[in-house]
Scaffold this motif. Structure first.
Motif, short mmCIF file in Angstrom:
data_model
loop_
_atom_site.label_atom_id
_atom_site.label_comp_id
_atom_site.label_asym_id
_atom_site.label_seq_id
_atom_site.Cartn_x
_atom_site.Cartn_y
_atom_site.Cartn_z
N LYS A 64 33.36 13.61 -56.13
CA LYS A 64 33.79 13.65 -55.09
C LYS A 64 34.28 12.52 -54.19
O LYS A 64 34.81 12.12 -53.26
CB LYS A 64 32.30 15.00 -54.03
N ALA A 65 33.26 11.28 -54.21
CA ALA A 65 33.49 10.20 -53.95
C ALA A 65 34.63 9.43 -54.05
O ALA A 65 35.80 8.59 -53.28
CB ALA A 65 31.99 9.51 -54.17
N ILE A 66 35.38 9.95 -55.50
CA ILE A 66 36.02 8.69 -55.78
C ILE A 66 37.42 9.88 -55.48
O ILE A 66 38.75 9.16 -54.86
CB ILE A 66 36.25 9.19 -57.15
N LYS A 67 36.87 10.89 -55.24
CA LYS A 67 38.48 11.78 -54.86
C LYS A 67 38.62 11.51 -53.29
O LYS A 67 39.51 11.33 -52.96
CB LYS A 67 38.13 13.43 -54.94
N LYS A 68 37.65 11.45 -53.01
CA LYS A 68 37.43 10.48 -51.01
C LYS A 68 38.26 9.86 -51.16
O LYS A 68 39.15 9.43 -49.89
CB LYS A 68 36.35 10.59 -50.92
N GLY A 69 37.32 9.07 -51.77
CA GLY A 69 38.41 7.35 -51.93
C GLY A 69 39.88 7.15 -51.93
O GLY A 69 40.98 6.24 -51.53
N LEU A 70 40.38 8.47 -53.04
CA LEU A 70 41.97 8.16 -52.74
C LEU A 70 42.36 9.37 -51.91
O LEU A 70 43.20 8.59 -52.02
CB LEU A 70 41.95 8.99 -54.26
N THR A 71 41.84 10.33 -51.48
CA THR A 71 42.82 10.38 -50.44
C THR A 71 42.44 9.82 -49.03
O THR A 71 44.01 9.77 -48.49
CB THR A 71 42.20 12.02 -49.93
N PHE A 72 41.57 8.98 -49.01
CA PHE A 72 41.79 7.56 -48.10
C PHE A 72 42.14 7.35 -48.01
O PHE A 72 43.12 6.78 -46.90
CB PHE A 72 39.90 7.59 -47.58
N ASP B 50 16.23 16.91 -54.30
CA ASP B 50 16.44 18.64 -53.79
C ASP B 50 18.13 18.86 -54.02
O ASP B 50 18.13 19.64 -54.16
CB ASP B 50 15.87 19.54 -53.10
N TRP B 51 18.23 18.11 -53.84
CA TRP B 51 19.78 18.15 -54.71
C TRP B 51 20.54 19.20 -53.15
O TRP B 51 21.90 19.53 -53.65
CB TRP B 51 20.28 19.17 -55.91
N LYS B 52 20.19 19.64 -52.24
CA LYS B 52 20.71 20.38 -51.18
C LYS B 52 20.97 19.78 -49.97
O LYS B 52 22.39 19.76 -49.70
CB LYS B 52 19.10 21.32 -50.56
N LYS B 53 20.87 18.08 -50.34
CA LYS B 53 22.01 17.40 -49.18
C LYS B 53 22.34 15.73 -49.86
O LYS B 53 21.79 15.48 -51.15
CB LYS B 53 21.23 16.68 -48.19
N SER B 54 23.48 15.55 -49.46
CA SER B 54 23.91 14.84 -50.20
C SER B 54 24.80 14.00 -48.84
O SER B 54 25.47 14.45 -48.19
CB SER B 54 25.71 14.85 -51.41
N GLY B 55 25.63 12.86 -49.46
CA GLY B 55 26.49 11.43 -48.41
C GLY B 55 27.64 11.34 -49.27
O GLY B 55 26.77 10.24 -50.53
N ILE B 56 28.57 10.82 -49.06
CA ILE B 56 29.34 10.17 -49.82
C ILE B 56 30.21 9.00 -48.93
O ILE B 56 30.17 9.24 -47.72
CB ILE B 56 30.58 10.92 -50.61
N GLY B 57 30.60 7.82 -49.46
CA GLY B 57 30.73 6.99 -48.31
C GLY B 57 31.91 6.32 -49.53
O GLY B 57 31.83 5.61 -50.22
N ALA C 81 38.44 -0.29 -53.05
CA ALA C 81 38.26 0.49 -52.37
C ALA C 81 37.05 1.11 -53.44
O ALA C 81 36.88 0.85 -54.55
CB ALA C 81 38.60 2.01 -51.77
N ASN C 82 35.38 0.68 -52.64
CA ASN C 82 34.26 0.75 -53.28
C ASN C 82 34.33 2.00 -52.89
O ASN C 82 33.80 2.59 -51.88
CB ASN C 82 33.62 -0.47 -52.55
N VAL C 83 33.45 2.54 -53.68
CA VAL C 83 32.75 4.26 -53.42
C VAL C 83 31.67 4.31 -53.73
O VAL C 83 31.35 4.38 -54.76
CB VAL C 83 33.96 5.38 -53.79
N ASP C 84 30.86 5.46 -53.31
CA ASP C 84 29.30 5.65 -53.51
C ASP C 84 29.33 7.38 -53.29
O ASP C 84 29.62 7.86 -52.68
CB ASP C 84 28.04 5.13 -53.81
#
Length: 210
Positions: free
Chosen positions: A131-139, A95-102, A86-89
């Protein structure tokens, strides 16, 4: 004597249940350096937990690189270590107010098994990479019964990978999430990859911002 000579420049003196001062004294007497566990001998891990997947992953990857493509594909599944990757990012606005993980999950022949993308709100980049790494693991956990294979998580955040592997180097503010990641990754491997090989996960993370 066989006539073989010991190259002290390449030699290290290791000890067990011996004081550091004694070892330094003995090493100085024969003019070699002091070795410390965990180390390696002939390319294999020495003096560490032999059951650690993180420890043996570099050895496994080295063997894969040495094997020609046709040899790797003709090995039986009982004779090879079968892994999912699993590749995650994570992507954060200026401004650090918005973010996304995939992330994107592939099998050992490169076929896509699934992917994820989501918005994760405000926060610093390193937190979002974790959080991206953690989401990859839960996915992966959500698909574990379907595939029943071990997982490699690849992230292009070298700092967060270092923290996961060496929690003593992690700032206190991130210790809680790093501990959670380490607990979820007991049967898997987390490693760093260059950003250029993580383009698909980066695109998913950007799409996650919305």
């Amino acid at each position: 004597m066989s006539g073989l000579q010991l190259n002290l420049n390449k030699s290290k003196l290791f000890s067990i249940n011996t004081s550091e001062d004694e070892v330094k004294e003995w090493a100085g007497a024969i003019d070699c350096s002091v070795g410390r566990f965990a180390s390696d001998y002939l390319g294999l891990p020495l003096g560490a937990n032999k059951n650690s997947i993180v420890l043996w992953d570099p050895v496994v990857q080295k063997f894969y690189k040495k094997l020609a493509g046709w040899k790797a594909t003709t090995l039986s599944l009982t004779g090879r270590l079968v892994l999912l990757k699993a590749n995650v990012d994570a992507v954060v606005s200026g401004d650090w107010k918005k973010s996304g993980i995939g992330g994107i999950l592939r099998d050992d022949v490169g076929s896509v098994l699934g992917s994820f993308q989501e918005a994760t709100g405000p926060g610093p980049p390193t937190l979002l990479e974790l959080k991206a790494i953690k989401k990859g693991l839960t996915f992966f956990d959500s698909l574990r019964q379907r595939f029943k294979k071990r997982l490699i998580i690849e992230s292009d955040s070298k700092l967060t990978v270092v923290w996961v592997k060496n929690i003593d180097r992690c700032p206190n503010v991130y210790v809680s999430i790093v501990k959670d990641v380490r607990l979820r990754a007991l049967e898997g491997v987390i490693r760093w990859v260059a950003r250029t090989t993580n383009i698909e996960a980066d695109g998913l993370a950007k799409a996650g911002i919305g």
